[in-house]
Scaffold this active site. Structure first.
Site, short mmCIF file in Angstrom:
data_model
loop_
_atom_site.label_atom_id
_atom_site.label_comp_id
_atom_site.label_asym_id
_atom_site.label_seq_id
_atom_site.Cartn_x
_atom_site.Cartn_y
_atom_site.Cartn_z
N ASP A 1 -4.87 -1.80 -2.29
CA ASP A 1 -5.30 -0.67 -3.61
C ASP A 1 -6.44 -1.60 -4.41
O ASP A 1 -7.11 -2.37 -4.56
CB ASP A 1 -4.37 -1.02 -4.58
CG ASP A 1 -4.26 0.27 -5.26
OD1 ASP A 1 -5.13 1.05 -5.29
OD2 ASP A 1 -3.59 0.16 -6.34
N ASN B 1 -0.42 10.75 -1.67
CA ASN B 1 -2.09 10.70 -1.76
C ASN B 1 -2.37 11.69 -1.62
O ASN B 1 -3.33 12.37 -1.81
CB ASN B 1 -2.81 9.38 -0.76
CG ASN B 1 -2.16 8.14 -1.18
OD1 ASN B 1 -2.68 7.65 -0.64
ND2 ASN B 1 -2.78 7.80 -2.33
C1 IPE Z 1 -1.04 3.40 -3.27
O1 IPE Z 1 -1.53 3.29 -3.39
C2 IPE Z 1 -0.74 3.97 -1.40
C3 IPE Z 1 -2.04 3.22 -0.83
C4 IPE Z 1 -2.69 2.04 -0.60
C5 IPE Z 1 -2.55 4.16 0.04
P1 IPE Z 1 -1.89 4.19 -5.10
O2 IPE Z 1 -3.00 3.76 -5.34
O3 IPE Z 1 -2.01 5.37 -4.08
O4 IPE Z 1 -0.50 3.73 -5.83
P2 IPE Z 1 -0.82 3.93 -7.63
O5 IPE Z 1 -0.91 6.57 -7.62
O6 IPE Z 1 -1.04 3.65 -8.13
O7 IPE Z 1 1.15 4.23 -7.64
C1 IPE Z 2 -6.29 3.13 -2.01
O1 IPE Z 2 -7.04 2.87 -3.16
C2 IPE Z 2 -6.52 3.80 -1.02
C3 IPE Z 2 -6.21 4.37 -1.29
C4 IPE Z 2 -4.88 4.89 -1.69
C5 IPE Z 2 -6.60 5.45 0.42
P1 IPE Z 2 -7.52 3.82 -4.48
O2 IPE Z 2 -8.77 5.00 -3.60
O3 IPE Z 2 -6.11 4.18 -5.10
O4 IPE Z 2 -8.14 3.12 -5.38
P2 IPE Z 2 -8.21 3.23 -6.87
O5 IPE Z 2 -6.95 2.54 -7.02
O6 IPE Z 2 -8.10 4.33 -7.60
O7 IPE Z 2 -8.74 1.94 -7.69
MG MG Z 3 -5.05 3.33 -6.51
#
Ligand code: IPE
Ligand code: IPE
Ligand code: MG
Length: 240
Positions: free
Chosen positions: A20, A68
């Site tokens: 993340d 997502n």
């Molecule tokens: C979890 O991250 C999913 C992945 C890393 C693929 P998210 O960024 O989607 O999670 P939340 O929304 O903060 O819980």
């Molecule tokens: C994790 O990074 C990757 C996926 C969920 C695909 P994020 O896209 O959630 O990054 P933040 O949390 O917005 O920084």
């Molecule tokens: Mg995230």
């Protein structure tokens, strides 16, 4: 500590990572979120290669969750293209590192071309005997459990035959071991619907480091932290 000393300390058999912080990494630099995902992929490759050289048996990466899809069409489209392009182009990376690819998640809910690349990558790497890299794509733990239970019902499993082992075996990978170490980068301390069943006795490590900045060194440090944990599994330690 060198690699041999770390191995001697006992490795987690199964490491899972919630990668993340890609979006925030990009934002901090005034870049588009897509740039964060691109850099995040480089980070994933570094860490998977490191896991392979350590000899970790399973590494599971949370790549795209069932939640997502709520993101903009542009971001979802970019992620799908990135995943597809990577799987199509990087056979040599997996071969060089002896890595076998597996997938968890609802394959049927993915675009056809992404499905095809996942199946091809699995097939092309199935004979590699090093680390297994499990890609969680269109993965949600509750969705996985629901699909597993549906399989059991379809097979007319009797009530008295339902065991923890049977439920484990109904999940997307039949003999995937439980998670030993769960790492989440990006500062949030939650599971976000990842491997709920498999994490029953996992050790958790949370770091503020944003995923594109997560290095092999930090990974090694996290393994060392894991080795210092006292895993009791409900028992009293050292009781004879
Ligand atoms: C979890 O991250 C999913 C992945 C890393 C693929 P998210 O960024 O989607 O999670 P939340 O929304 O903060 O819980
Ligand atoms: C994790 O990074 C990757 C996926 C969920 C695909 P994020 O896209 O959630 O990054 P933040 O949390 O917005 O920084
Ligand atoms: Mg995230």
């Amino acid at each position: 500590m060198n690699i041999e000393e770390i191995k001697a300390g006992g490795l987690p058999e199964h490491v899972a990572i919630i990668m993340d912080g890609n979006g925030r990494w990009a934002k901090q630099r005034g870049l588009a979120r897509s740039q964060g995902h691109k850099e995040g992929l480089n980070s994933a490759k570094r860490i998977v290669a490191q896991a392979a050289s350590l000899g970790i048996k399973y590494i599971t990466l949370y790549t795209f969750s069932t939640e997502n899809w709520k993101r903009t069409q542009e971001e979802v489209g970019y992620l799908m293209t990135l995943i597809k392009g990577h799987l199509r182009a990087e056979f040599q990376f997996y071969k060089d590192n002896g890595i076998k690819i597996e997938h968890i998640g609802d394959l049927s809910g993915l675009p056809k071309d992404v499905q095809k690349e996942i199946l091809n990558a699995k097939k092309d790497t199935e004979h590699f005997t090093g680390t297994t890299c499990v890609l969680a794509i269109n993965y949600g733990s509750r969705d996985e459990i629901v699909r597993g239970i549906k399989k059991l019902v379809e097979n007319n499993v009797k009530t008295e035959d339902i065991t923890e082992k049977l439920i484990s075996d109904s999940l997307d990978i039949k003999d995937l071991p439980d998670v030993d170490l769960m790492i989440r980068t990006g500062g949030e301390e939650r599971l976000s619907n990842f491997l709920l069943w498999q994490c029953a006795y996992a050790e958790f490590l949370f770091t503020d480091t944003l995923w594109p900045d997560y290095t092999e060194n930090e990974f090694i440090e996290d393994i060392i932290k894991f080795q210092k944990r006292n895993r009791r599994f409900g028992a009293v330690p050292d009781q004879k």
